[in-house]
Design a protein around this motif. Structure first.
Motif, PDB file in Angstrom:
ATOM      1  N   ILE A   2     -16.279 -34.571  51.294  1.00 28.32           N
ATOM      2  CA  ILE A   2     -16.397 -33.171  52.424  1.00 28.32           C
ATOM      3  C   ILE A   2     -16.701 -32.618  53.390  1.00 28.32           C
ATOM      4  O   ILE A   2     -16.488 -32.728  54.303  1.00 28.32           O
ATOM      5  N   GLU A  16     -12.189 -26.879  51.641  1.00 27.33           N
ATOM      6  CA  GLU A  16     -13.642 -27.181  51.888  1.00 27.33           C
ATOM      7  C   GLU A  16     -14.189 -26.979  50.697  1.00 27.33           C
ATOM      8  O   GLU A  16     -14.645 -27.523  49.593  1.00 27.33           O
ATOM      9  N   GLN A  57      -9.790 -22.802  61.434  1.00 28.01           N
ATOM     10  CA  GLN A  57     -11.317 -23.534  61.305  1.00 28.01           C
ATOM     11  C   GLN A  57     -12.275 -22.756  59.546  1.00 28.01           C
ATOM     12  O   GLN A  57     -12.350 -23.193  58.464  1.00 28.01           O
ATOM     13  N   LYS A  74      -9.933 -23.798  57.048  1.00 28.14           N
ATOM     14  CA  LYS A  74     -10.346 -25.273  56.730  1.00 28.14           C
ATOM     15  C   LYS A  74     -11.437 -25.511  55.724  1.00 28.14           C
ATOM     16  O   LYS A  74     -11.870 -25.827  54.773  1.00 28.14           O
ATOM     17  N   LYS A 122     -17.315 -35.672  54.723  1.00 29.89           N
ATOM     18  CA  LYS A 122     -16.964 -35.805  56.592  1.00 29.89           C
ATOM     19  C   LYS A 122     -15.612 -34.681  57.205  1.00 29.89           C
ATOM     20  O   LYS A 122     -15.848 -34.281  58.313  1.00 29.89           O
ATOM     21  N   GLU A 123     -14.750 -33.697  55.857  1.00 30.12           N
ATOM     22  CA  GLU A 123     -13.976 -32.995  57.299  1.00 30.12           C
ATOM     23  C   GLU A 123     -14.695 -31.533  57.727  1.00 30.12           C
ATOM     24  O   GLU A 123     -14.677 -31.159  58.471  1.00 30.12           O
ATOM     25  N   LYS A 132     -15.589 -32.632  60.758  1.00 31.54           N
ATOM     26  CA  LYS A 132     -14.672 -31.932  61.650  1.00 31.54           C
ATOM     27  C   LYS A 132     -14.828 -30.864  62.195  1.00 31.54           C
ATOM     28  O   LYS A 132     -14.653 -30.320  63.284  1.00 31.54           O
ATOM     29  N   ARG A 160     -12.898 -27.114  46.788  1.00 32.13           N
ATOM     30  CA  ARG A 160     -12.664 -28.665  46.635  1.00 32.13           C
ATOM     31  C   ARG A 160     -14.687 -28.343  46.428  1.00 32.13           C
ATOM     32  O   ARG A 160     -14.334 -29.333  45.045  1.00 32.13           O
TER      33      ARG A 160
END
Ligand code: HEC
Ligand code: HEC
Ligand code: HEC
Ligand code: HEC
Ligand code: HEC
Length: 267
Positions: free
Chosen positions: A220, A197, A190, A193, A222-223, A226, A200
């Motif tokens: 971003i 992001e 995690q 990830k 949306k990710e 998760k 980004r």
């Protein structure tokens, strides 16, 4: 040309070394002839040392010669162009100067409305970040004082607003993952990830394209949701496990008590 390539290579090497090894403070503040001589000066040649000392660059081992070139070990030839000394960049050369290391940002900046106005009233890297006292970035860099020098602050405020929610979301998730990690829980996937992001997100600004910032921020977020989902799912199973654990301990205690009472009746 060769010098430029060498500087780029040296810069990349420095990044690889600093990012890979995260140098100790001792390495970061390593004495060079540049620092030694300039620290003893006052005014415009001494001030950079004072400002640089508390910068993110000093913290990461990026010293005078990593930006300005030159020979940090040889006092008489330290500022010789033959040793790669670049001097202080002129305004129009600043993006390439910082871009020795921040390659991707230089490309994005040059393609933006700001980069296209370079040398014609547009801001350069140091307009917003400074040159020697550069700190880790936050959204506070977008403020009325900096951003209303050349145009209305309205545009700046709009782009800042589009970024603010995403930044808060990233900070929140980082804090939650940090807490779980502190308890010895496996969070590496995690965190990776989140790291990608976050990169980004931090790269979004230099385009200064509010429409693109809004669209990308949605992606971003949306990710990030998760990761939120994972955190919620984790909290649920953790609670259930705790509950199950509690029941198991409770049952064991109850059994022990019954056994004890049973033994008593046989005494
Ligand atoms: C022995 C003293 C000494 C050493 C060593 C030294 N400098 Fe300087 N530096 C100076 C002085 C004095 C000036 C101002 C000279 C001038 O204005 O022409 C200066 C000017 C500069 C400037 C401004 C140039 C400009 O165009 O305005 C930069 C940048 C600079 N030094 C970087 C460095 C770096 C990087 C190193 C090490 C690789 C270094 N210096 C080593 C004394 C030194
Ligand atoms: C992150 C890159 C970077 C580092 C590290 C850095 N400089 Fe600079 N320096 C710049 C830039 C960009 C300029 C020109 C723009 C400006 O003056 O703001 C500059 C300008 C200067 C000048 C000219 C100042 C003036 O007002 O004319 C001197 C002197 C100087 N640097 C010395 C140093 C010394 C000494 C160190 C190490 C303690 C150092 N620099 C570290 C980027 C850097
Ligand atoms: C108009 C102002 C402005 C200009 C010009 C500008 N920046 Fe930035 N920069 C920002 C802002 C604002 C952020 C960070 C926003 C955020 O993510 O919180 C940022 C972020 C950064 C970061 C951090 C990025 C990351 O991935 O963590 C770096 C490094 C950086 N800028 C370097 C540069 C360089 C090099 C240049 C010139 C080629 C430049 N900036 C030009 C305002 C500016
Ligand atoms: C020799 C390579 C090098 C040069 C040249 C250089 N930087 Fe950096 N910069 C780094 C490294 C390494 C870091 C720390 C890595 C990190 O944490 O992102 C950093 C960090 C930064 C940060 C903070 C990033 C963050 O995540 O908050 C900013 C802003 C920045 N640099 C701006 C500049 C500007 C503006 C210039 C030109 C005046 C410049 N840099 C020149 C190597 C360099
Ligand atoms: C040194 C002058 C200067 C500073 C400081 C400055 N800008 Fe700009 N900005 C410009 C110029 C020049 C343009 C392009 C011409 C125009 O659209 O007016 C521009 C355009 C923009 C645009 C519109 C881009 C587009 O594609 O339509 C945004 C958004 C913006 N700036 C945000 C900011 C923010 C945020 C800051 C502060 C971190 C800032 N600016 C600081 C000069 C500046």
């Amino acid at each position: 040309m060769i010098n430029g390539v060498m500087m780029t290579l040296a810069g990349m090497l420095v990044i690889v070394i600093t990012l890979g090894l995260s140098p100790s403070a001792a390495y970061a503040q390593a004495e060079t002839v540049c620092i030694e001589c300039h620290a003893a000066q006052t005014g415009r040649t001494g001030e950079p040392v004072r400002q640089w000392q508390t910068s993110i660059h000093a913290e990461n081992g990026i010293s005078c010669h990593n930006c300005h070139g030159g020979d940090p070990k040889d006092t008489p030839n330290a500022m010789s162009p033959a040793r790669g000394f670049l001097g202080a960049p002129k305004e129009a050369d600043i993006p390439a100067f910082c871009g020795q290391c921040h390659v991707g940002i230089k490309v994005e900046y040059l393609a933006s409305a700001h980069g296209k106005a370079l040398g014609r009233g547009g801001p350069t890297c140091v307009t917003c970040h400074g040159s020697h006292g550069i700190k880790r970035v936050t959204l506070d860099i977008i403020n009325e004082k900096t951003c209303s020098q050349c145009h209305s602050y309205e545009r700046a405020a709009e782009i800042k607003e589009a970024m603010r929610l995403t930044e808060r979301h990233i900070t929140d998730i980082g804090a939650q993952l940090g807490k779980l990690k502190g308890k010895g829980i496996e969070t590496e996937a995690q965190e990776k990830k989140l790291f990608s992001e976050r990169n980004r997100y931090h790269r979004l600004f230099h385009d200064v394209d509010t429409g693109r910032v809004k669209a990308e921020s949605a992606g971003i977020n949306k990710e990030l949701e998760k990761i939120d989902g994972w955190l919620t799912g984790f909290a649920d199973t953790f609670y259930k496990r705790k509950l199950a654990g509690g029941i198991a301990v409770g049952s064991a205690l109850l059994a022990a008590l019954l056994f004890h009472l049973l033994m008593k009746t046989y005494e």
